[in-house]
Structures are given as C-alpha cells and as structure tokens.
Write an enzyme that holds these catalytic residues in place. Sequence first.
Site, PDB file in Angstrom:
ATOM      1  CG  ASP A  10      -2.195   0.715   1.082  1.00  8.96           C
ATOM      2  OD1 ASP A  10      -2.330   1.491   0.115  1.00  8.96           O
ATOM      3  OD2 ASP A  10      -3.098   0.508   1.907  1.00  8.96           O
ATOM      4  CD  GLU A  34      -6.990   1.682  -3.340  1.00  9.06           C
ATOM      5  OE1 GLU A  34      -7.947   2.007  -2.624  1.00  9.06           O
ATOM      6  OE2 GLU A  34      -5.807   1.946  -3.062  1.00  9.06           O
ATOM      7  CD  GLU A  37      -9.776   2.220   1.041  1.00  3.52           C
ATOM      8  OE1 GLU A  37      -8.965   2.957   1.606  1.00  3.52           O
ATOM      9  OE2 GLU A  37      -9.495   1.079   0.640  1.00  3.52           O
TER      10      GLU A  37
END
Length: 901
Positions: free
Chosen positions: A393, A442, A448
């Site tokens: 991430d 992503e 989210e």
Amino acid sequence: MSGVALSALLGSGLAVAAAAPAGAAPHPTAPHPANTWTVNEPGRSTLSAELDLDSAGELRLAVDRGSAPVLLPGRLGIRTARHDLTKGLRLVKRHDRTVHESYRMTTGKQLRRSATMREATFTFRGADGARLGVVVRVSDDGVAYRYLLNDRGPVTVESEASTFEVPTDAKAWLQPYVTSYETERTETTAGAANEARPGTCTGDTCSFGYPTLFEVGGTYVLLTEADVDGRYSGSHLDHVAGGSAYSVALADGAPVTSDGPLATPWRTAIVGSLDTLVGSTLVDDLAPPSKVRDTSWIRPGVDDWSWLSDGSSPGDYGRQRDFVDYAAEHGLQYTLVDAGWQASWVPELVRYARAKGVDVILWFDWNDLKTQQQRDAWLPKVKAWGVAGVKVDYMYSDSQSTFQWYDAILRDTARLKLMIDFHGATIPRGLQRTWPQVMSVEAVRGEENGQHSTRDIFLAFTRNIVGSMDYTPTWFSRPGRQDSLGHELALPVVFESGWTSLGDNPEGFAAHPVAERFLEQLPTTWDETRLVSGGPGAQPAGDRQAVIARRSGHRWFVGGILAGTSDTMKAPLGFLGKGRWLVETIGDSDGRLRRTVRTVTAADTLAVPTAAEGGFVTLACPATRGRTDCEEPVVTAPAASLTLDPAAVTAGPGQKAGIGATFTLPEGAALHRVRMTVDRDRLPAGWSVTGRDVRAGTLPAGRALDGNWTVTVGKDQPGGEIDVPVVVTYADPAGGKVPPIHVEKVVKLSIPLHGTVYASDQPFLTETNGYGPVERDMSNGEAGGQDGQPLTVGGTVYAKGLGMNAPSQVGIDLQGRCTRFEAHVGVDDETNGNGSVTFTVLGDDGRRLATTGVLRGGDSAVDLTVDVTGVHTLGLVVGDGGDNKNYDHADWGLARLTCAD
C-alpha cells in the site's frame, strides 16, 4: 517495453521486435510518395489510423471508425536531451507486418486471449540526422502507437508532443489526475472539462488521469497507456480550457533516462461500442509476455477482509480467527490481514488458517518494502510463515523510480512464489500479463471512500476495463448505507478482480443468507465477459445502469447496478447460447434480498424490479432434468487433528531432541495422498533431521498416522527459541487443480542462552515503538521497517544494537541464565543534533535496574552496565526526555548480554 529488441537505425532503417511473435508476417513496402499513410484493422477496414506529415515536418495521427472520424489529427513526436524529434521530420522507410498474440492469463475478464493487429513501423529522419521510429498498431478494438529511439548509451526523454485530439462537443467522463487515482469522475464534454476546476489545474491547464472516456458520434474512445516499466515513467493527460487537445505529460513533469535503444510505452485508444470496450484486452495485448514460466502456484480467489468493517481488528489475533473461520465455512480461498498485524502471532494464524483450507494474505506499507534490503528481510520471512501473498500500500507515484520499484518487487515475489496486490497504486498498464502473480490493483476511489452509485457506473466503463480493480466491494452492514443490498451484492460481478476482497464482517454477511449462498459460488476469473445493457450516460428515465455478464465454465454470472430512482432493469439473455437455462436471480424486495428461479432461453429478456440505487445478480446454468439450482457444492477441509509430543523441548548446540507426531481424522470421508514430515528447509543452517516421511495413499477416519524424528541442533547455534515445523499435507477434498491442505504445528525448541548474546539477535516478547518498528542493527530511520542507517552516536558507529524511537519498549526472555547487560546508548547522529531521550533497563515485574538522565542529540554515547543475574524478562525502555517524541531516535549500541556457558 521490456522484451523489445531494437536494431540499429543505420543504413537500412529501423526495425522492431527482433524476435517477432508467432504468426507475424512481414510486408516491407517502399515509402509512400504522399505524406499521408494509413494503417487498417486486419481483415476489414472498420478501424483505421492515418499518419500525416505536414510541410513543417510535423507528425499527426487520426483515427477513423468506418468513414467517421473518432480522433482528429493529433501531434506526435518526442524530445530528448540530444534531439528535437517533433518537427523537421521526413520519412525514410515504412515496414508492415501482422502481429498475432495468443496467450493465457491467470486473472482478468478472459483467461484465454487471442488478438490480431496490423502493425506499421515508420522510420523518420530529423533535421539533425537523428532517427525516430513510430510504430502504429490497429486491431479490432483500438489503435496504439509508440516511439523507438536507437541512441546508444543513456537516452533522456524530456517530453513528448503526443496529443489526442477530441471534438470539443464530445461527451467526456474524466477523472482529475492524482497519483492515487482516487478522485471522482465527472461527466462533461471534451472542451468544457476544466470548468469544474479540479484540484490538479495550473492556470488554464488541468490534468486528467487514465483511463479517460469520450463518446464521439456514437463511438466510444477510452484513452490510456500500455507497457510501462522502470525504463520510463507513467503519464497523464493535460488539457487547456476550451481546447480539443489532450496532451501526454510525463509524471511530475520530469524527464526519464534509460539505456538505449528505447521503446516508449504505447499511447493507446480503445475504440468501438461500449460492448467492445468492456470486452477489450488491448492493454494486455500490447504488454510483454509473461516473465513467469510456471504459474501453477498462482491462485485467484475471494477473501474476507476485516479492516473495512472493523478497523482495529487486524491487530486482534482472536478476531482474525473469526474471519478465518468464516472463510473456511463458506469456501472462501483467503483471509486478508491488514494494517495492525503482529509478527508475534501471524505465523500461528497462518497455521490455523491453512489447516482449514484458507490461505492468508498479509498487508504491508510500501515503506517496509521500499529497499532491496527490506524486501530480502521481509518477503522470505512471510513466505516461510506460509503466507500466500502480500498486499502493498501507499506507493502513490507514477515516477520512473517508482516503476523501477515495481520491477524489483515483482521479480522478488515471482522468485519466492508470492502473489501480490498493489493498493494505493497506479493503474494497470498490462502488468498482469507480464507478471501473472499480480492479483489486483487499486487505483480507484473504492468502497472505503464512501458510496456513490454513479461512480460505480462510471467505473464499469472506465477503470475496470484496463485491468483488475481492487474496489473491496460488498459491505451490507455499513452504517448509513445509501445503496441497496442488491447493488452491494452485484459489485463483485460488475467489477473484475483476481483477488476480490469482500468488505463486510461475518455478522454482516450472516444477516443475509441468500447473499452468502451466492458469494460461496463466486469465481474471480472468467472465460468470457459481455456487456448486456447500460452505459455511463443517463438513460431516458434519468438513471444510469450497467449490466455485465461473465462466464466461468458452463455458468454465467450477471451483475446489474443502477444509479438513480427505482426501475425495472432489463437484461437481454442472448449471450446464453442454445438450449434452456436455469436462472437464479437475487434482487431487492422491501429492504431485503429475494431469490427467484425460472427457466429461460437466449431469446428471453430478464426484467428485474430494482430499488433506488439498486442492483441484482443472476446465476445461470444449463437446465437439466431434476436440477433446481445452479449451485456447486462448497467443500470444506475436515477437522483433522495433529498432535506433537513433546510440544516444547530444550537442547543445546550439538545436542539431539526427539519429536513425535500423530495425525488423525476423527470422522468423515477418507483423506488421500497424505504426507507427514519435518520441514527441514525452515530449520537453521547446520541443523539436521533423521527419520523418514510418513505417507498414506488413503487415510480413513479413525486411523492414526504416526511419525518420529530426531533433530540435531547446529553446533554454532546461539541461544534462543526455534520453531521446528511438523507438516501434514493431503489432497484437497474439493479436487481439481487446487493446492493440498496444509496442517502444521511447531515444536518450540529452546536453546539455552550461552556466552555473549546480542539483544538484536533475540526474539522480542513485546515490542512498542514511537515511530515505525524497532530496528535491529540499524537506526530507527523512517516509518518503514529495515530503513535505518548504521547505528551512530557521537561519530562512533556500532555494528550491532537496537534502533528505537521514544516512547518505546522491548521485552527479551533471558531464561534466568545471564549475569550482565551492557550497551552504549544515545541519540543517533541522523537527527543532526535534535532529540532528547532517556534509557531505562527493567527486570522481572517491571523492576527498575538502571536508568540514565536525559541524553540529547549530538552528545557522546553513555555506557550502561547492568547486573541482570536471575532475571527472566529484560525490558529496554526509551522515554521522550520530557518533551515530545520528535527526533527521538535512540540507539542501544552493541547491546549485549553475558550468559552462562
């Protein structure tokens, strides 16, 4: 770019792809006498690209579909540190061939791929004699071009003149460019794109991210790029207010430097109907072939993911077991453990999960994997734990250096057979063809970031077309949820992702058993993908819809989502093929989910009443006599038992320890291809194991499988605790090409501490740190792990020790065998004179054994010597000196213990 060999641009001109793909047929032609050249789609002339050279020697490229223009003539050219190849060009040579790509993917909208493209390579000479190659490819789903530069040695590209020209009145669906790709898309027109003043504007110029969608006279154009790696940077599109030009801009406006010869990324336009776009594989077709020969270990699947619905749960071992249990019960392949996990319990969680037929995916901040040293420390470790893959991430960059990092971690994970998901990442540009262990990316404003049904529609026709999309869908129990249950259930069908991370918790799913049954059946790879109905623009009723069908084997999965008021969504079933089909549909009904079953043919149209912001799913299979549903059985791992005797043992260097194991299946169907062994590969160097593996072709319920081994500790083994893994594997009862079930337990083998022992070589019983992790044999550094510098206090460098940041504490088991602890302590020189800390040594029950006064940055190290006779738990504590923790990088230089021989 990788894998493309460029021949010298000398004499006979420029050639591409020294090793042509299978099926490539060269057709050299002499230069056309005119200054306009056409490249047509193979076999027919629906799509064509027209390259034009004007009197100033400037290149432009236009795209037509049929007889109608789609992209107007847009500038081509490139500027390097040595040459301006944007003007003064003249044609030297043209070379044509047909390129056929046939390959298999591990993920995506279509596993088996086949594409035929017409390719023309144009060689131009610039005003200064430099040569430029322009390669144009045209297929049935789009047009792409790239530049070839034959400079030897380093080639520095300063900018491109590459521009897509779109009629200003064309409808446009645009995303303001940010490196996370998490902004909202807007429907506008090509000319008016800047009027909303997105946050990425400078003066009259605004930046927009790929992929960017336009509608020109009923034809859709999706602009993006393909085949980007560390030899280049990513790019985006710049647009001047009111204009028609969308110009390619390199990341951060920075030049890129690579060894020549150089092939740039493909500037790519997917062109056609919406159905053509949704089914397009052009971005992957343009990418280099797979660098991974054996892909048998790569396994897409569904995971349950606790972070979205229960943000603190990744730090809770017990709660993570709840998610493992849910995955096991419902046939999900994975559990994803996000930020907050602890190295102290992850190995045990992995063992618990694998015994239930569930693999673990582990989240990482990229700061912990940024350097080769960090990756070499972490990735083999989690592989040894049994982790199946990692989610990385926060990269948030399109720079060339970041793409070089992607290259490096992809090589590392492929070598270790670890799958990977890039979160906080750039968009896919064919990455999953070249590196098939990439399960998802992503680069999306996902679940989210709040709900937005219109966004969901836009994504189906933009971002998800170019590659797997880690949207993290389906959160039924979301507080204040605005869309319907049917909409949430449809998202993992509408959106393709090799790993689909479901966002709800076990309790949220259990509240909707109809949805659970459907999700148990959900694949994440597809043999075929079709757009059934809908589009990004508002329908006559004012809403937007997307209905997408995906085939896996003999079954079709259909997902439909709606943005707007309640409506009856319609899905023509022509994609089903011949015969009668059993169709199960789950949709909204008075705030709940309702399942209906009917028999249809391809001539029928499904009509589903849908709530506002609603949706539905359909599962279709061939109708056979007596069949009442399309479900396939969910096969779970049986509750087998592995016991070790002893569970813990003590042995010194060179000594032997006996280990016994018993494996039983209390009840149920017999197990097959059973093997029990000690995993020798995970023991330290110098250790040995005697004793044979134990095998059983068939192990019926109630029968025990026994094994015995003798482990010899290495003669040079320092004191501490080593896990000796005993592993049982057996064929997964589900059959097929799935990996065996892995049951594992470990014997805790303690080696008494002896001689001189360094604190940095010992496991931590407890660990807290004020900034990033505690570092071993390096300074605290930044927020990532393994990112510090050599421990240095007052100019003195220490090869061993601990780097911490106040407030922090570690606990170390001394086994009551040590008599003295000593260290040279102070603030690391990397703070440049800043920071103030205290050092404290604790014994059992928190008893203070020694402490320093406040030590400040720039001070010389202070020597600490502490009597630890009889101490079992040693605590090393750093305080913040009475102010804050900023710059409080505390070093325990040469922290060592003197223990019994």
